[in-house]
Write an enzyme that holds these catalytic residues in place. Structure first.
Site, PDB file in Angstrom:
ATOM      1  N   GLY A  43      31.644  44.786  35.387  1.00 34.04           N
ATOM      2  CA  GLY A  43      32.325  44.689  36.674  1.00 34.04           C
ATOM      3  C   GLY A  43      33.048  45.947  37.113  1.00 34.04           C
ATOM      4  N   GLU A  98      39.766  47.539  35.016  1.00 31.91           N
ATOM      5  CA  GLU A  98      39.114  46.254  35.280  1.00 31.91           C
ATOM      6  C   GLU A  98      38.759  46.146  36.755  1.00 31.91           C
ATOM      7  OE1 GLU A  98      37.520  43.843  34.627  1.00 31.91           O
ATOM      8  OE2 GLU A  98      38.302  42.486  33.128  1.00 31.91           O
ATOM      9  N   ASP A  99      37.801  45.270  37.040  1.00 32.57           N
ATOM     10  CA  ASP A  99      37.453  45.020  38.438  1.00 32.57           C
ATOM     11  C   ASP A  99      38.464  44.090  39.099  1.00 32.57           C
ATOM     12  OD1 ASP A  99      36.670  42.855  36.850  1.00 32.57           O
ATOM     13  OD2 ASP A  99      34.660  42.699  37.673  1.00 32.57           O
ATOM     14  N   ASP A 102      42.055  37.724  37.363  1.00 32.26           N
ATOM     15  CA  ASP A 102      42.005  36.406  37.990  1.00 32.26           C
ATOM     16  C   ASP A 102      42.993  35.508  37.226  1.00 32.26           C
ATOM     17  OD1 ASP A 102      41.016  34.304  39.558  1.00 32.26           O
ATOM     18  OD2 ASP A 102      39.334  33.923  38.244  1.00 32.26           O
ATOM     19  N   LYS A 130      44.122  38.579  41.817  1.00 33.24           N
ATOM     20  CA  LYS A 130      44.278  37.269  42.475  1.00 33.24           C
ATOM     21  C   LYS A 130      45.489  36.598  41.843  1.00 33.24           C
ATOM     22  CE  LYS A 130      39.447  35.896  43.159  1.00 33.24           C
ATOM     23  NZ  LYS A 130      38.428  34.971  42.607  1.00 33.24           N
ATOM     24  N   VAL A 152      34.901  36.749  45.359  1.00 26.91           N
ATOM     25  CA  VAL A 152      34.436  37.959  46.041  1.00 26.91           C
ATOM     26  C   VAL A 152      33.344  38.664  45.232  1.00 26.91           C
ATOM     27  CG1 VAL A 152      36.578  38.347  47.321  1.00 26.91           C
ATOM     28  CG2 VAL A 152      36.308  39.342  45.042  1.00 26.91           C
ATOM     29  N   ASP A 158      30.120  40.785  40.694  1.00 28.69           N
ATOM     30  CA  ASP A 158      28.856  40.092  40.874  1.00 28.69           C
ATOM     31  C   ASP A 158      29.027  38.601  41.077  1.00 28.69           C
ATOM     32  OD1 ASP A 158      29.689  39.566  38.101  1.00 28.69           O
ATOM     33  OD2 ASP A 158      27.727  38.638  37.887  1.00 28.69           O
TER      34      ASP A 158
HETATM   35  P1  IMP Z   1      40.072  36.248  34.186  1.00 24.94           P
HETATM   36  O1  IMP Z   1      39.891  36.218  32.698  1.00 24.94           O
HETATM   37  O2  IMP Z   1      40.147  34.873  34.763  1.00 24.94           O
HETATM   38  O3  IMP Z   1      41.217  37.113  34.642  1.00 24.94           O
HETATM   39  O4  IMP Z   1      38.729  36.782  34.807  1.00 24.94           O
HETATM   40  C1  IMP Z   1      38.374  38.051  34.763  1.00 24.94           C
HETATM   41  C2  IMP Z   1      36.892  38.229  35.063  1.00 24.94           C
HETATM   42  O5  IMP Z   1      36.327  37.164  35.842  1.00 24.94           O
HETATM   43  C3  IMP Z   1      36.745  39.457  35.900  1.00 24.94           C
HETATM   44  O6  IMP Z   1      36.667  40.607  35.109  1.00 24.94           O
HETATM   45  C4  IMP Z   1      35.481  39.167  36.657  1.00 24.94           C
HETATM   46  O7  IMP Z   1      34.363  39.567  35.902  1.00 24.94           O
HETATM   47  C5  IMP Z   1      35.443  37.669  36.818  1.00 24.94           C
HETATM   48  N1  IMP Z   1      35.920  37.275  38.161  1.00 24.94           N
HETATM   49  C6  IMP Z   1      37.083  36.688  38.485  1.00 24.94           C
HETATM   50  N2  IMP Z   1      37.184  36.484  39.811  1.00 24.94           N
HETATM   51  C7  IMP Z   1      36.045  36.972  40.346  1.00 24.94           C
HETATM   52  C8  IMP Z   1      35.547  37.066  41.698  1.00 24.94           C
HETATM   53  O8  IMP Z   1      36.161  36.664  42.697  1.00 24.94           O
HETATM   54  N3  IMP Z   1      34.316  37.642  41.839  1.00 24.94           N
HETATM   55  C9  IMP Z   1      33.584  38.120  40.783  1.00 24.94           C
HETATM   56  N4  IMP Z   1      34.024  38.066  39.514  1.00 24.94           N
HETATM   57  C10 IMP Z   1      35.221  37.479  39.294  1.00 24.94           C
HETATM   58 MG    MG Z   2      34.660  41.576  34.602  1.00 23.57          MG
END
Ligand code: IMP
Ligand code: MG
Length: 178
Positions: A43, A98-99, A102, A130, A152, A158
């Site tokens: 990402g 990081e991208d 979340d 987010k 997104v 992706d």
């Molecule tokens: P977390 O562990 O929930 O913080 O998620 C992190 C990962 O989920 C990110 O590095 C993304 O790869 C993926 N992700 C979370 N939200 C989105 C989104 O809106 N679009 C695409 N990938 C997302």
């Molecule tokens: Mg990712």
């Protein structure tokens, strides 16, 4: 516009300005440090490639591939390292790129894992955030944009491995995954 894209959230021009700003901040903060940029694949690859060219201090780049179990639009928090770092992080100043943050579960796991290896410092630079969806206390030290709770794609992000090449960040039409 592409099929399944409902609106553009951040344009190519806005991204360019923001990445330059982030690069300037990081350049200021990493004078006389031993900077190792850690790109979380896949990402963050597009963002990282732009970001490092705006950082005007010497740096190394390493990559990690992680995957989190769960459905394609929701993370479960169970993280698996598919490719680890090639370089030692001991006594180095790490910047995890990081991208998007979340729930924060992926970065929480990674931070704990990487901290145990004895770096001098660890900071996070995430292009998107987010905050509404956070489940654990993770705050990016540098961030591009906070966005609402919408899925997104683009600029590296992706859905089912597609859309990473869009030069902007866009909201995916929920019809595409429901
Ligand atoms: P977390 O562990 O929930 O913080 O998620 C992190 C990962 O989920 C990110 O590095 C993304 O790869 C993926 N992700 C979370 N939200 C989105 C989104 O809106 N679009 C695409 N990938 C997302
Ligand atoms: Mg990712």
């Amino acid at each position: 516009m592409e099929a399944n894209i409902s609106k553009i959230l951040i344009t190519e021009e806005e991204i360019k300005v923001k990445v330059k700003e982030l690069g300037e901040m990081i350049t200021r903060d990493y004078q006389e440090k031993d900077l190792l940029v850690i790109c979380i694949l896949k990402g963050a690859m597009v963002f990282m490639a732009d970001l490092v060219r705006e950082i005007k201090v010497p740096l190394d780049i390493d990559t990690m591939v992680v995957t989190s179990y769960g459905s394609s639009t929701k993370s479960s928090g169970v993280v698996r390292i598919l490719k680890d770092l090639d370089e030692s992080v001991e006594d180095r100043d790490l910047l995890i790129v990081e991208d998007i943050v979340d729930t924060g579960l992926t970065l929480k796991y990674l931070m704990d894992n990487i901290f145990s290896r004895g770096p001098r410092s660890v900071k996070i630079c995430s292009f998107l955030d987010k905050p509404e969806r956070r489940k654990v206390a993770i705050t990016p030290d540098y961030k591009g944009y906070s966005i609402p709770d919408e899925f997104v794609v683009g600029y590296g992000l992706d859905y089912a491995e597609k859309y990473r090449n869009l030069p902007y960040v866009a909201v995916l039409d929920p019809k595409a995954y429901s």
